[in-house]
Design a protein around this motif. Sequence first.
Motif, PDB file in Angstrom:
ATOM      1  N   LYS A 145     -34.110  47.323  23.475  1.00 54.41           N
ATOM      2  CA  LYS A 145     -34.695  47.520  24.795  1.00 54.41           C
ATOM      3  C   LYS A 145     -34.379  46.346  25.722  1.00 54.41           C
ATOM      4  N   VAL A 146     -34.397  45.133  25.167  1.00 56.55           N
ATOM      5  CA  VAL A 146     -34.168  43.933  25.974  1.00 56.55           C
ATOM      6  C   VAL A 146     -32.681  43.618  26.104  1.00 56.55           C
ATOM      7  N   CYS A 147     -31.941  43.923  25.038  1.00 57.99           N
ATOM      8  CA  CYS A 147     -30.526  43.545  24.972  1.00 57.99           C
ATOM      9  C   CYS A 147     -29.651  44.610  25.640  1.00 57.99           C
ATOM     10  N   VAL A 148     -29.568  44.558  26.966  1.00 55.49           N
ATOM     11  CA  VAL A 148     -28.758  45.518  27.735  1.00 55.49           C
ATOM     12  C   VAL A 148     -27.276  45.236  27.500  1.00 55.49           C
ATOM     13  N   LYS A 149     -26.498  46.281  27.339  1.00 55.20           N
ATOM     14  CA  LYS A 149     -25.058  46.136  27.091  1.00 55.20           C
ATOM     15  C   LYS A 149     -24.396  45.308  28.194  1.00 55.20           C
ATOM     16  N   GLY A 150     -23.679  44.267  27.765  1.00 52.01           N
ATOM     17  CA  GLY A 150     -22.986  43.400  28.723  1.00 52.01           C
ATOM     18  C   GLY A 150     -23.898  42.415  29.422  1.00 52.01           C
ATOM     19  N   GLY A 151     -25.185  42.344  28.997  1.00 52.08           N
ATOM     20  CA  GLY A 151     -26.145  41.477  29.677  1.00 52.08           C
ATOM     21  C   GLY A 151     -26.261  40.094  29.058  1.00 52.08           C
ATOM     22  N   ILE A 152     -27.150  39.301  29.640  1.00 47.56           N
ATOM     23  CA  ILE A 152     -27.328  37.907  29.216  1.00 47.56           C
ATOM     24  C   ILE A 152     -27.950  37.819  27.824  1.00 47.56           C
ATOM     25  N   THR A 153     -28.942  38.679  27.537  1.00 46.03           N
ATOM     26  CA  THR A 153     -29.600  38.623  26.220  1.00 46.03           C
ATOM     27  C   THR A 153     -28.591  38.829  25.099  1.00 46.03           C
ATOM     28  N   GLY A 154     -27.656  39.741  25.314  1.00 42.48           N
ATOM     29  CA  GLY A 154     -26.638  40.018  24.310  1.00 42.48           C
ATOM     30  C   GLY A 154     -25.805  38.796  23.989  1.00 42.48           C
ATOM     31  N   GLU A 155     -25.500  37.998  25.014  1.00 39.13           N
ATOM     32  CA  GLU A 155     -24.734  36.776  24.783  1.00 39.13           C
ATOM     33  C   GLU A 155     -25.525  35.792  23.919  1.00 39.13           C
ATOM     34  N   GLY A 156     -26.837  35.727  24.174  1.00 41.28           N
ATOM     35  CA  GLY A 156     -27.690  34.851  23.379  1.00 41.28           C
ATOM     36  C   GLY A 156     -27.777  35.307  21.928  1.00 41.28           C
ATOM     37  N   ILE A 157     -27.870  36.629  21.719  1.00 47.93           N
ATOM     38  CA  ILE A 157     -27.931  37.181  20.357  1.00 47.93           C
ATOM     39  C   ILE A 157     -26.646  36.869  19.595  1.00 47.93           C
ATOM     40  N   LYS A 158     -25.516  36.942  20.285  1.00 48.16           N
ATOM     41  CA  LYS A 158     -24.236  36.619  19.638  1.00 48.16           C
ATOM     42  C   LYS A 158     -24.235  35.193  19.092  1.00 48.16           C
ATOM     43  N   VAL A 159     -24.755  34.265  19.897  1.00 47.18           N
ATOM     44  CA  VAL A 159     -24.823  32.866  19.469  1.00 47.18           C
ATOM     45  C   VAL A 159     -25.719  32.741  18.237  1.00 47.18           C
ATOM     46  N   MET A 160     -26.855  33.429  18.254  1.00 45.52           N
ATOM     47  CA  MET A 160     -27.772  33.360  17.112  1.00 45.52           C
ATOM     48  C   MET A 160     -27.119  33.933  15.855  1.00 45.52           C
ATOM     49  N   GLU A 161     -26.393  35.013  16.001  1.00 50.52           N
ATOM     50  CA  GLU A 161     -25.705  35.616  14.847  1.00 50.52           C
ATOM     51  C   GLU A 161     -24.693  34.648  14.245  1.00 50.52           C
ATOM     52  N   GLN A 162     -23.993  33.922  15.121  1.00 54.57           N
ATOM     53  CA  GLN A 162     -22.982  32.972  14.657  1.00 54.57           C
ATOM     54  C   GLN A 162     -23.597  31.708  14.068  1.00 54.57           C
ATOM     55  N   GLU A 163     -24.643  31.188  14.709  1.00 56.68           N
ATOM     56  CA  GLU A 163     -25.181  29.882  14.339  1.00 56.68           C
ATOM     57  C   GLU A 163     -26.209  29.934  13.202  1.00 56.68           C
ATOM     58  N   LEU A 164     -27.016  30.984  13.161  1.00 50.24           N
ATOM     59  CA  LEU A 164     -28.046  31.045  12.130  1.00 50.24           C
ATOM     60  C   LEU A 164     -27.455  31.252  10.740  1.00 50.24           C
ATOM     61  N   GLY A 165     -26.415  32.058  10.667  1.00 53.24           N
ATOM     62  CA  GLY A 165     -25.744  32.266   9.389  1.00 53.24           C
ATOM     63  C   GLY A 165     -26.701  32.676   8.289  1.00 53.24           C
ATOM     64  N   ASP A 166     -26.696  31.911   7.177  1.00 55.95           N
ATOM     65  CA  ASP A 166     -27.531  32.227   6.017  1.00 55.95           C
ATOM     66  C   ASP A 166     -28.780  31.355   5.952  1.00 55.95           C
ATOM     67  N   VAL A 167     -29.247  30.862   7.102  1.00 61.10           N
ATOM     68  CA  VAL A 167     -30.353  29.905   7.091  1.00 61.10           C
ATOM     69  C   VAL A 167     -31.589  30.456   6.396  1.00 61.10           C
ATOM     70  N   PHE A 168     -31.908  31.737   6.612  1.00 56.24           N
ATOM     71  CA  PHE A 168     -33.122  32.281   6.000  1.00 56.24           C
ATOM     72  C   PHE A 168     -32.929  32.560   4.511  1.00 56.24           C
ATOM     73  N   ASP A 169     -31.704  32.882   4.107  1.00 60.31           N
ATOM     74  CA  ASP A 169     -31.425  33.004   2.674  1.00 60.31           C
ATOM     75  C   ASP A 169     -31.666  31.668   1.988  1.00 60.31           C
ATOM     76  N   HIS A 170     -31.177  30.607   2.626  1.00 61.28           N
ATOM     77  CA  HIS A 170     -31.356  29.276   2.057  1.00 61.28           C
ATOM     78  C   HIS A 170     -32.826  28.862   2.075  1.00 61.28           C
ATOM     79  N   LEU A 171     -33.547  29.291   3.101  1.00 61.69           N
ATOM     80  CA  LEU A 171     -34.979  28.990   3.185  1.00 61.69           C
ATOM     81  C   LEU A 171     -35.713  29.562   1.978  1.00 61.69           C
ATOM     82  N   PHE A 172     -35.492  30.853   1.691  1.00 59.87           N
ATOM     83  CA  PHE A 172     -36.180  31.485   0.562  1.00 59.87           C
ATOM     84  C   PHE A 172     -35.717  30.906  -0.770  1.00 59.87           C
ATOM     85  N   GLU A 173     -34.463  30.523  -0.858  1.00 61.95           N
ATOM     86  CA  GLU A 173     -33.978  29.873  -2.080  1.00 61.95           C
ATOM     87  C   GLU A 173     -34.730  28.559  -2.313  1.00 61.95           C
TER      88      GLU A 173
END
Length: 272
Positions: free
Chosen positions: A226-254
Amino acid sequence: MKIGLIGTGNMGGILAEAIADGQGIYPSNLYVTNRTLSKAEELKRKIPQIHVCQTASEVITNTDLIFLCMKPLDLFPILNDNQALFTDDKCVVSITSPISVEQLETIAGCSCVRAIPSITNRALAGVSLVTYGKSCTDEWRKKVDELLSTFSSPVEIDNSITRVASDIVSCGPAFFSYLTQRFIEAAVSNTGIDHDTATILSANMLIGLGELLRKEFYTLPALQQKVCVKGGITGEGIKVMEQELGDVFDHLFEATHEKFREDLEAVKKQFN
């Protein structure tokens, strides 16, 4: 019913305040103690009607339902030293995840429960995780569930998911507070916004997000769409999170599960 709390540190204090605010019992029916008594006296300044006891045995003797709110390795000595006081009419509740109800039952001859709270319970919200022992009577199950329901949503869990459930419910607020703090610091560092304004906006954003989920307007994936409109600013932010977060939560639970295994081994040596 009279309730005892042995340990008034972070979670013990929060639990006492939640019980008092949730009006599950009158505060005058709450008995507390702590290894450092000044902490118990500090709690009494917040809730004047409670009774501060000098010893754990005094708390156990005067109450029906006893919460053990201490670090895992500090719990065994309390159980062992006061074994005779845990008579079959009482119920003992441990709030620490590495100690199972089966281990409690090897020492305490009464109804045994593990109930893992969350800091969110202080706001009379969030979940408390419950595991009942085989020794726990139906009457005590009902009483414990009714009490926990005054300040949380009790969820009964199997022993096998104790750690991950606790990571989500009990540790989760700290994890996401840390992420939010980093979010705020990045906003301040990279833009002209001041820290106080960024904090107010972020806090209210989280409150609003919680309300959207509580009222079931959106699921998490639907909210992102709903928030992430195609071609919008939120989408650009999500892309960065996908690239930067990586496996951080997997490592957290480990990491949390590895520490949990260490705690289990240390506790096992005590109870064996």
